[in-house]
Write a protein that holds these residues in place. Structure first.
Motif, mmCIF file in Angstrom:
data_model
loop_
_atom_site.group_PDB
_atom_site.id
_atom_site.type_symbol
_atom_site.label_atom_id
_atom_site.label_comp_id
_atom_site.label_asym_id
_atom_site.label_seq_id
_atom_site.Cartn_x
_atom_site.Cartn_y
_atom_site.Cartn_z
ATOM 1 N N VAL A 1 0.835 -1.208 0.000
ATOM 2 C CA VAL A 1 0.000 0.000 0.000
ATOM 3 C C VAL A 1 0.872 1.262 0.000
ATOM 4 O O VAL A 1 0.637 2.184 -0.782
ATOM 5 C CB VAL A 1 -0.980 0.008 1.201
ATOM 6 N N PHE A 2 1.880 1.304 0.868
ATOM 7 C CA PHE A 2 2.769 2.470 0.910
ATOM 8 C C PHE A 2 3.545 2.614 -0.399
ATOM 9 O O PHE A 2 3.773 3.735 -0.868
ATOM 10 C CB PHE A 2 3.735 2.395 2.092
ATOM 11 N N THR A 3 3.949 1.498 -0.989
ATOM 12 C CA THR A 3 4.630 1.549 -2.281
ATOM 13 C C THR A 3 3.707 2.123 -3.335
ATOM 14 O O THR A 3 4.126 2.940 -4.169
ATOM 15 C CB THR A 3 5.129 0.143 -2.699
ATOM 16 N N TYR A 4 2.447 1.734 -3.287
ATOM 17 C CA TYR A 4 1.474 2.255 -4.248
ATOM 18 C C TYR A 4 1.302 3.763 -4.062
ATOM 19 O O TYR A 4 1.283 4.516 -5.038
ATOM 20 C CB TYR A 4 0.117 1.552 -4.111
ATOM 21 N N VAL A 5 1.195 4.198 -2.822
ATOM 22 C CA VAL A 5 1.033 5.630 -2.548
ATOM 23 C C VAL A 5 2.244 6.415 -3.036
ATOM 24 O O VAL A 5 2.109 7.477 -3.646
ATOM 25 C CB VAL A 5 0.782 5.871 -1.039
ATOM 26 N N LEU A 6 3.445 5.883 -2.790
ATOM 27 C CA LEU A 6 4.671 6.603 -3.141
ATOM 28 C C LEU A 6 5.061 6.498 -4.607
ATOM 29 O O LEU A 6 5.732 7.384 -5.132
ATOM 30 C CB LEU A 6 5.833 6.108 -2.276
ATOM 31 N N SER A 7 4.665 5.410 -5.286
ATOM 32 C CA SER A 7 5.117 5.228 -6.663
ATOM 33 C C SER A 7 3.997 5.114 -7.688
ATOM 34 O O SER A 7 4.266 5.159 -8.887
ATOM 35 C CB SER A 7 6.000 3.973 -6.762
ATOM 36 N N GLY A 8 2.761 4.952 -7.227
ATOM 37 C CA GLY A 8 1.639 4.743 -8.138
ATOM 38 C C GLY A 8 1.525 5.765 -9.257
ATOM 39 O O GLY A 8 1.433 5.386 -10.435
ATOM 40 N N PRO A 9 1.544 7.070 -8.957
ATOM 41 C CA PRO A 9 1.436 8.053 -10.038
ATOM 42 C C PRO A 9 2.563 7.948 -11.067
ATOM 43 O O PRO A 9 2.320 8.038 -12.271
ATOM 44 C CB PRO A 9 1.482 9.395 -9.298
ATOM 45 N N ALA A 10 3.789 7.726 -10.604
ATOM 46 C CA ALA A 10 4.915 7.597 -11.539
ATOM 47 C C ALA A 10 4.763 6.339 -12.386
ATOM 48 O O ALA A 10 5.056 6.350 -13.587
ATOM 49 C CB ALA A 10 6.238 7.562 -10.773
ATOM 50 N N VAL A 11 4.295 5.257 -11.779
ATOM 51 C CA VAL A 11 4.108 4.002 -12.516
ATOM 52 C C VAL A 11 3.006 4.168 -13.556
ATOM 53 O O VAL A 11 3.141 3.722 -14.693
ATOM 54 C CB VAL A 11 3.803 2.839 -11.546
ATOM 55 N N GLU A 12 1.910 4.812 -13.174
ATOM 56 C CA GLU A 12 0.798 5.011 -14.108
ATOM 57 C C GLU A 12 1.209 5.841 -15.313
ATOM 58 O O GLU A 12 0.709 5.642 -16.420
ATOM 59 C CB GLU A 12 -0.388 5.651 -13.395
ATOM 60 N N GLU A 13 2.144 6.770 -15.121
ATOM 61 C CA GLU A 13 2.621 7.622 -16.215
ATOM 62 C C GLU A 13 3.806 7.021 -16.964
ATOM 63 O O GLU A 13 4.243 7.576 -17.961
ATOM 64 C CB GLU A 13 3.017 8.998 -15.662
ATOM 65 N N SER A 14 4.310 5.904 -16.497
ATOM 66 C CA SER A 14 5.511 5.319 -17.098
ATOM 67 C C SER A 14 5.255 4.826 -18.513
ATOM 68 O O SER A 14 4.141 4.463 -18.880
ATOM 69 C CB SER A 14 6.026 4.153 -16.246
ATOM 70 N N SER A 15 6.315 4.809 -19.287
ATOM 71 C CA SER A 15 6.205 4.328 -20.667
ATOM 72 C C SER A 15 5.841 2.849 -20.701
ATOM 73 O O SER A 15 5.086 2.412 -21.571
ATOM 74 C CB SER A 15 7.501 4.588 -21.432
ATOM 75 N N LEU A 16 6.335 2.067 -19.749
ATOM 76 C CA LEU A 16 5.998 0.650 -19.716
ATOM 77 C C LEU A 16 4.489 0.458 -19.531
ATOM 78 O O LEU A 16 3.864 -0.334 -20.242
ATOM 79 C CB LEU A 16 6.753 -0.065 -18.601
ATOM 80 N N ASN A 17 3.905 1.185 -18.602
ATOM 81 C CA ASN A 17 2.456 1.088 -18.383
ATOM 82 C C ASN A 17 1.700 1.510 -19.638
ATOM 83 O O ASN A 17 0.720 0.875 -20.023
ATOM 84 C CB ASN A 17 2.028 1.928 -17.180
ATOM 85 N N GLN A 18 2.153 2.557 -20.277
ATOM 86 C CA GLN A 18 1.495 3.040 -21.495
ATOM 87 C C GLN A 18 1.568 1.988 -22.609
ATOM 88 O O GLN A 18 0.591 1.755 -23.319
ATOM 89 C CB GLN A 18 2.132 4.353 -21.977
#
Length: 189
Positions: free
Chosen positions: A24-41
């Protein structure tokens, strides 16, 4: 035997809590960056949308020192790549490396307090019991966080996910926390 379960049960439960809170804390701290990442895209573009939560799982395992293995099955372009997104990316904070140890130390401390462990030997045993809650979730998570698109896949590298995240981390940091708990208990705090 009932006494042992009563003593070690809270430590195992705190291992579960440490794993869940870590994610959960990892999601809070990294979720926005992961969602915007090229890999996710890229993954969303080829049809497997809504995988950001799995990619955050990759980051969570990376925080344990577990690499992510990506197998791309595209003729002439494919191959296997092993990465740690925290170490290799500017968007993710190195603070993420502190989460698993801190939460496992807290889990060991909680387990020792609940077991009234004031002896270091009891504390080490109680702290090690954190693994009973953490390890099964580390195994399930390593499988659950795998992303498959056609014949390509990626996820936490399985053996280190089990050995390092599931065993080494809780077996090291749980007893440290329990030792702190026992020391505080014996000093009257």
């Amino acid at each position: 035997m009932k006494e042992t379960v009563r003593e070690l049960g809270p430590a195992a439960g705190s291992g579960i809590g440490a794993y869940v809170l870590g994610y959960v804390f990892t999601y809070v701290l990294s979720g926005p960056a992961v969602e915007e990442s090229s890999l996710n895209q890229i993954v969303e573009a080829v049809g497997d949308g809504g995988v950001a939560w799995k990619l955050v799982g990759w980051v969570f395992y990376n925080a344990h020192g577990v690499t992510t293995t990506i197998d791309i099955d595209i003729p002439f372009l494919g191959g296997t790549e092993v990465l740690n997104y925290i170490a290799q990316g500017d968007a993710l904070s190195p603070v993420l490396y502190v989460l698993p140890p801190a939460l496992l130390i807290a889990a060991g401390l909680f387990g020792a307090r609940m077991a009234d462990a004031s002896d270091v030997g009891d504390a080490v045993r109680t702290g090690g019991a954190v693994t009973a809650g953490y390890l099964p979730l580390a195994i399930v998570g390593a499988v659950l966080f795998t992303v498959t698109v056609d014949s390509s896949s990626g996820g936490p590298t399985l053996v280190p996910a089990i050995g390092l995240a599931g065993l080494v981390y809780p077996l090291v940091f749980g007893p440290i926390g329990a030792g702190i708990g026992a020391t505080l208990a014996s000093s009257g705090r």
